[in-house]
Enzyme design. Structure first.
Site, PDB file in Angstrom:
ATOM      1  N   ASP A  67     -11.135   2.344   4.071  1.00  0.00           N
ATOM      2  CA  ASP A  67     -11.499   0.935   3.902  1.00  0.00           C
ATOM      3  C   ASP A  67     -12.996   0.756   3.628  1.00  0.00           C
ATOM      4  O   ASP A  67     -13.422  -0.292   3.148  1.00  0.00           O
ATOM      5  CB  ASP A  67     -11.120   0.124   5.143  1.00  0.00           C
ATOM      6  CG  ASP A  67      -9.781  -0.576   5.001  1.00  0.00           C
ATOM      7  OD1 ASP A  67      -9.395  -0.874   3.852  1.00  0.00           O
ATOM      8  OD2 ASP A  67      -9.134  -0.842   6.026  1.00  0.00           O
ATOM      9  N   LYS A  80       0.831  -1.203   0.000  1.00  0.00           N
ATOM     10  CA  LYS A  80       0.000   0.000   0.000  1.00  0.00           C
ATOM     11  C   LYS A  80       0.865   1.253   0.000  1.00  0.00           C
ATOM     12  O   LYS A  80       0.556   2.238  -0.691  1.00  0.00           O
ATOM     13  CB  LYS A  80      -0.933  -0.019   1.213  1.00  0.00           C
ATOM     14  CG  LYS A  80      -1.996  -1.102   1.151  1.00  0.00           C
ATOM     15  CD  LYS A  80      -2.703  -1.298   2.479  1.00  0.00           C
ATOM     16  CE  LYS A  80      -3.683  -2.456   2.401  1.00  0.00           C
ATOM     17  NZ  LYS A  80      -4.314  -2.763   3.706  1.00  0.00           N
ATOM     18  N   GLN A 121      -4.729  -1.555   9.891  1.00  0.00           N
ATOM     19  CA  GLN A 121      -4.513  -2.851   9.251  1.00  0.00           C
ATOM     20  C   GLN A 121      -5.065  -3.980  10.116  1.00  0.00           C
ATOM     21  O   GLN A 121      -4.742  -4.096  11.295  1.00  0.00           O
ATOM     22  CB  GLN A 121      -3.012  -3.065   9.001  1.00  0.00           C
ATOM     23  CG  GLN A 121      -2.688  -4.364   8.293  1.00  0.00           C
ATOM     24  CD  GLN A 121      -3.259  -4.431   6.883  1.00  0.00           C
ATOM     25  OE1 GLN A 121      -3.173  -3.473   6.126  1.00  0.00           O
ATOM     26  NE2 GLN A 121      -3.853  -5.563   6.542  1.00  0.00           N
TER      27      GLN A 121
END
Length: 286
Positions: A120, A53, A97
């Site tokens: 997200d 990422k 995460q």
């Protein structure tokens, strides 16, 4: 004949579009999008995902900051950190995460992230927006799946779609997106009785149950479009939830593992970061 859906090529095109817009907006505003990723512990897979990422953000002109924390961080400390980032006008996107240590309530963490910075798309209000056909940030993997399906030019309206997997991250939101496209959707899972009865009826099959090679050639109909979301390790290599070789020649379109949904998830994350930046800056979204 089976056409392989090249997730890497699709993702590259998306990343180039994001990069172009980021450069234009940064030149215009003097401020580039800024994503902060919170990484807890030393799980190798999580570190690998975050590194990918970071690399994608850098290539797209998006600032990224990684905040590493020890696995014994308390829930209150993590929520305080998220609160600080929520209030920081220099931060446009926040990503924690997953998975998290067992002593931390994942739902509480996702609820604490400001929905306008939720790259997200996991905040309950963003999930609600998806189900209510309102504007919000879409979960990255389901968004990538829909992009891949549309790249095949397969009509979704009226088609029978089966999603194998019922997670809040992939299965359920993917089913919701397919419903928005007017497909007739069935959600199945590892405890579904006679799973093949449902999968053989699918024009579109999304395999996201997390079980290596659980979908075999005799479980799909001729000409089905198959999206494999699974990432499983078998014999020191990565395989999907689909027995790839067994479906070749029977599926009309098929995604590989690796090189399929994975790159699209990261590309969608970049799109979401840009969308959060534009929302917070009051810049109209397309």
């Amino acid at each position: 004949m089976t056409t392989i859906i090249d997730g890497k090529a699709l993702a590259k095109a998306i990343r180039e579009d994001v990069k172009k817009e980021v450069l234009e907006l940064t030149e215009k505003t003097g401020v580039s999008p800024h994503l902060v990723v919170i990484l807890i512990g030393d799980d190798p897979a999580s570190h690998s995902y975050v590194k990918a990422k970071e690399r994608a953000c850098k290539n797209a002109g998006i600032r990224s900051t990684k905040l590493l924390r020890e696995p014994n961080i308390s829930q209150s400390q993590l929520l305080d950190l998220i609160g600080t980032l929520n209030r920081d006008d220099d931060v446009h996107g926040i990503l924690v995460q997953l998975p998290l240590p067992k002593h931390i309530d994942e739902n509480q963490v996702l609820l604490t992230i400001k929905k306008e910075k939720d790259v997200d798309g996991f905040h309950p209000l963003n999930i609600a927006a998806l189900h209510m056909n309102e504007d919000g940030i879409l979960p990255a993997t389901p968004k990538g799946i829909l992009t891949m399906l549309k790249s095949t030019n397969t009509p979704l309206k009226g088609k029978k779609a089966v999603v194998v997997g019922r997670s809040n991250i992939v299965g359920k939101p993917t089913a919701a997106l397919l419903l928005k496209e007017h497909a007739t959707v069935t959600i199945a899972h590892s405890r579904t009785e006679d799973l093949s009865y449902h999968t053989r009826d699918a024009d579109i099959l999304v395999a996201a149950a997390g079980r290596a090679k659980m979908i075999t050639g005799d479980m799909i109909k001729e000409g089905a479009v198959v999206i494999d979301v699974g990432v499983n390790r078998m014999d020191d290599r990565l395989v999907g939830d689909v027995d790839f070789d067994d479906l070749l020649g029977k599926a009309s379109f098929l995604t590989p593992v690796p090189g399929g949904v994975g790159p699209m998830t990261i590309a969608s994350l970049l799109e979401n970061t840009l969308a959060c930046y534009k929302n917070l800056k009051g810049i109209a979204r397309d």
